[in-house]
Design a protein around this motif. Structure first.
Motif, PDB file in Angstrom:
ATOM      1  N   VAL A  41       0.689  -1.338   0.113  1.00  0.00           N
ATOM      2  CA  VAL A  41       0.107   0.353  -0.128  1.00  0.00           C
ATOM      3  C   VAL A  41       1.188   1.395   0.114  1.00  0.00           C
ATOM      4  CG1 VAL A  41      -1.702  -1.036   1.119  1.00  0.00           C
ATOM      5  CG2 VAL A  41      -0.219  -0.071   2.892  1.00  0.00           C
ATOM      6  N   ALA A  42       0.162   1.400  -0.709  1.00  0.00           N
ATOM      7  CA  ALA A  42       0.820   3.470  -0.779  1.00  0.00           C
ATOM      8  C   ALA A  42       0.836   4.627   0.370  1.00  0.00           C
ATOM      9  CB  ALA A  42       0.644   4.036  -2.000  1.00  0.00           C
ATOM     10  N   GLY A  43      -0.150   4.121   1.996  1.00  0.00           N
ATOM     11  CA  GLY A  43      -0.499   4.822   3.053  1.00  0.00           C
ATOM     12  C   GLY A  43      -1.340   3.727   3.440  1.00  0.00           C
ATOM     13  N   LEU A  44      -1.468   4.897   5.119  1.00  0.00           N
ATOM     14  CA  LEU A  44      -2.531   3.509   6.254  1.00  0.00           C
ATOM     15  C   LEU A  44      -3.245   4.851   6.636  1.00  0.00           C
ATOM     16  CD1 LEU A  44      -2.623   0.683   6.384  1.00  0.00           C
ATOM     17  CD2 LEU A  44      -1.503   0.939   8.551  1.00  0.00           C
ATOM     18  N   VAL A  45      -4.843   4.229   6.973  1.00  0.00           N
ATOM     19  CA  VAL A  45      -5.436   4.885   7.754  1.00  0.00           C
ATOM     20  C   VAL A  45      -5.167   3.569   8.955  1.00  0.00           C
ATOM     21  CG1 VAL A  45      -8.114   5.216   8.441  1.00  0.00           C
ATOM     22  CG2 VAL A  45      -6.915   5.898   6.488  1.00  0.00           C
ATOM     23  N   ILE A  46      -5.014   4.521  10.390  1.00  0.00           N
ATOM     24  CA  ILE A  46      -5.422   3.812  11.858  1.00  0.00           C
ATOM     25  C   ILE A  46      -6.440   3.751  12.366  1.00  0.00           C
ATOM     26  CG2 ILE A  46      -4.578   2.784  13.765  1.00  0.00           C
ATOM     27  CD1 ILE A  46      -1.801   3.541  12.173  1.00  0.00           C
ATOM     28  N   PRO A  47      -7.534   2.868  12.391  1.00  0.00           N
ATOM     29  CA  PRO A  47      -9.583   2.942  12.486  1.00  0.00           C
ATOM     30  C   PRO A  47      -9.056   3.439  14.053  1.00  0.00           C
ATOM     31  CG  PRO A  47      -9.588   0.837  12.094  1.00  0.00           C
ATOM     32  CD  PRO A  47      -7.509   1.115  11.655  1.00  0.00           C
ATOM     33  N   GLY A  48     -10.366   4.051  14.112  1.00  0.00           N
ATOM     34  CA  GLY A  48     -10.718   3.914  15.470  1.00  0.00           C
ATOM     35  C   GLY A  48     -10.590   2.324  15.994  1.00  0.00           C
ATOM     36  N   GLY A  49     -11.019   2.404  17.222  1.00  0.00           N
ATOM     37  CA  GLY A  49     -11.545   1.124  17.650  1.00  0.00           C
ATOM     38  C   GLY A  49     -11.003   0.976  19.570  1.00  0.00           C
ATOM     39  N   GLU A  50      -9.404   0.387  19.995  1.00  0.00           N
ATOM     40  CA  GLU A  50      -9.289   0.376  21.096  1.00  0.00           C
ATOM     41  C   GLU A  50      -8.490  -0.237  21.100  1.00  0.00           C
ATOM     42  OE1 GLU A  50      -7.866   0.338  24.422  1.00  0.00           O
ATOM     43  OE2 GLU A  50     -10.462   0.455  24.253  1.00  0.00           O
ATOM     44  N   SER A  51      -7.776   1.187  21.219  1.00  0.00           N
ATOM     45  CA  SER A  51      -6.586   1.166  21.004  1.00  0.00           C
ATOM     46  C   SER A  51      -5.184   0.349  21.590  1.00  0.00           C
ATOM     47  CB  SER A  51      -5.275   3.351  21.450  1.00  0.00           C
ATOM     48  OG  SER A  51      -5.696   3.414  22.897  1.00  0.00           O
ATOM     49  N   THR A  52      -5.235  -0.046  22.829  1.00  0.00           N
ATOM     50  CA  THR A  52      -4.979  -1.210  23.771  1.00  0.00           C
ATOM     51  C   THR A  52      -4.892  -2.611  22.428  1.00  0.00           C
ATOM     52  OG1 THR A  52      -6.672  -1.557  25.195  1.00  0.00           O
ATOM     53  CG2 THR A  52      -4.236  -0.248  25.796  1.00  0.00           C
ATOM     54  N   THR A  53      -5.937  -2.421  21.747  1.00  0.00           N
ATOM     55  CA  THR A  53      -6.687  -4.237  21.937  1.00  0.00           C
ATOM     56  C   THR A  53      -5.380  -4.381  20.174  1.00  0.00           C
ATOM     57  OG1 THR A  53      -8.202  -3.773  22.676  1.00  0.00           O
ATOM     58  CG2 THR A  53      -7.966  -5.125  20.587  1.00  0.00           C
ATOM     59  N   ILE A  54      -5.786  -2.505  20.086  1.00  0.00           N
ATOM     60  CA  ILE A  54      -5.050  -2.826  18.163  1.00  0.00           C
ATOM     61  C   ILE A  54      -3.906  -2.731  18.486  1.00  0.00           C
ATOM     62  CG2 ILE A  54      -4.525  -0.846  16.632  1.00  0.00           C
ATOM     63  CD1 ILE A  54      -7.434   0.286  17.211  1.00  0.00           C
ATOM     64  N   ALA A  55      -2.815  -2.561  19.398  1.00  0.00           N
ATOM     65  CA  ALA A  55      -1.841  -2.652  19.922  1.00  0.00           C
ATOM     66  C   ALA A  55      -1.427  -3.914  19.956  1.00  0.00           C
ATOM     67  CB  ALA A  55      -0.682  -1.561  20.916  1.00  0.00           C
ATOM     68  N   LYS A  56      -1.935  -4.508  21.237  1.00  0.00           N
ATOM     69  CA  LYS A  56      -1.904  -5.893  20.788  1.00  0.00           C
ATOM     70  C   LYS A  56      -1.620  -7.002  20.219  1.00  0.00           C
ATOM     71  CE  LYS A  56      -2.834  -5.740  25.974  1.00  0.00           C
ATOM     72  NZ  LYS A  56      -3.504  -6.126  26.981  1.00  0.00           N
ATOM     73  N   LEU A  57      -2.822  -6.617  18.724  1.00  0.00           N
ATOM     74  CA  LEU A  57      -3.002  -7.305  17.776  1.00  0.00           C
ATOM     75  C   LEU A  57      -1.715  -7.010  16.453  1.00  0.00           C
ATOM     76  CD1 LEU A  57      -6.548  -7.333  17.595  1.00  0.00           C
ATOM     77  CD2 LEU A  57      -5.633  -9.199  18.030  1.00  0.00           C
ATOM     78  N   ALA A  58      -2.101  -5.770  16.570  1.00  0.00           N
ATOM     79  CA  ALA A  58      -0.276  -5.980  15.412  1.00  0.00           C
ATOM     80  C   ALA A  58       0.837  -6.558  16.280  1.00  0.00           C
ATOM     81  CB  ALA A  58      -0.063  -4.335  15.884  1.00  0.00           C
ATOM     82  N   VAL A  59       0.762  -6.514  17.453  1.00  0.00           N
ATOM     83  CA  VAL A  59       2.692  -7.051  17.907  1.00  0.00           C
ATOM     84  C   VAL A  59       2.265  -8.984  17.142  1.00  0.00           C
ATOM     85  CG1 VAL A  59       3.035  -8.450  19.683  1.00  0.00           C
ATOM     86  CG2 VAL A  59       2.922  -5.880  19.711  1.00  0.00           C
ATOM     87  N   THR A  60       0.880  -9.206  17.817  1.00  0.00           N
ATOM     88  CA  THR A  60       0.779 -10.531  17.269  1.00  0.00           C
ATOM     89  C   THR A  60       0.482 -10.998  16.462  1.00  0.00           C
ATOM     90  OG1 THR A  60      -0.949 -10.961  19.502  1.00  0.00           O
ATOM     91  CG2 THR A  60      -1.503 -12.827  18.076  1.00  0.00           C
ATOM     92  N   PHE A  61       0.123 -10.393  15.588  1.00  0.00           N
ATOM     93  CA  PHE A  61       0.421 -10.674  14.160  1.00  0.00           C
ATOM     94  C   PHE A  61       1.526  -9.896  13.479  1.00  0.00           C
ATOM     95  CE2 PHE A  61      -4.069 -10.685  14.508  1.00  0.00           C
ATOM     96  CZ  PHE A  61      -5.124 -11.718  13.428  1.00  0.00           C
ATOM     97  N   GLY A  62       2.535  -9.838  13.970  1.00  0.00           N
ATOM     98  CA  GLY A  62       3.237  -9.314  13.306  1.00  0.00           C
ATOM     99  C   GLY A  62       3.994  -7.723  13.291  1.00  0.00           C
TER     100      GLY A  62
END
Length: 207
Positions: A41-62
């Motif tokens: 991708v050429a750019g990225l949107v990081i959506p609303g939600g739960e920031s702690t959950t997004i961070a944990k999943l980002a780590v889990t998914f590498g």
């Protein structure tokens, strides 16, 4: 060669709404869940939600380190609400062990405008969008953060009750509110324009 799409981080949160808003703004948008999808991708949107959950999943998914690497390399990114928290270099009141992607030289306070039952909507005058001061953006604030302070390189695009709620630093954009929920796609059009400008600079070899 086809133009690379804009990605929407699809780990948790209102991914579908951002995909639809980008499409309505004339951009080709795709969900991103894996590192190889991020590279495309050429750019990225990081959506609303739960920031702690997004961070944990980002780590889990590498994805956390690839995200940080792309941001450092100059990839445009836009974060709304929890996405604003994820793009902050520092959180004023982080949960234990909470990580961010970083990139914007700002300190953000989580849930600054109150909890879920204190969510509200307000007209927000925002620089950079079509119509500018003469046509406010409809801001939907849901457990929204605000920006406590910014570094010298950060431009405040909008304030509400005396606090910055939209900021930009180079190719990075963040809002406390959710424009993807309103049917007004000017913020997404602004970001799509930022992605286009970044690609034009890369193609011309400009610094």
């Amino acid at each position: 060669m086809p133009t690379p799409p804009i990605g929407v981080l699809a780990l948790q949160g209102d991914t579908r709404e951002h995909l639809a808003a980008l499409d309505s703004a004339g951009a080709h948008a795709v969900p991103v869940r894996r590192a190889e999808e991020l590279e495309a991708v050429a750019g990225l949107v990081i959506p609303g939600g739960e920031s702690t959950t997004i961070a944990k999943l980002a780590v889990t998914f590498g994805l956390m380190e690839p995200l940080r690497a792309r941001i450092r390399a100059g990839m445009p990114a836009y974060g709304s609400c929890a996405g604003m928290i994820m793009l902050a270099d520092k959180i004023l009141d982080p949960r234990s062990g909470q990580e961010t992607i970083g990139g914007i030289d700002m300190i953000v306070r989580r849930n600054a405008f109150g909890r879920q039952n204190e969510s509200f909507e307000a007209a927000v005058t925002m620089e950079g969008v079509e119509g500018g001061a003469g046509r406010p953006v409809h801001g939907v604030f849901i457990r929204a953060p605000w920006v406590e302070s910014t570094g010298a390189g950060v431009e405040t695009l909008a304030e509400h009750d005396g606090h910055p709620v939209a900021v930009r630093q180079g190719p990075l954009l963040a809002t406390s509110f959710h424009p993807e929920l309103t049917g007004d796609h000017r913020v997404h059009a602004l970001f799509a324009g930022m992605v286009h400008e970044s690609r034009e600079r890369d193609a011309s070899g400009a610094v």
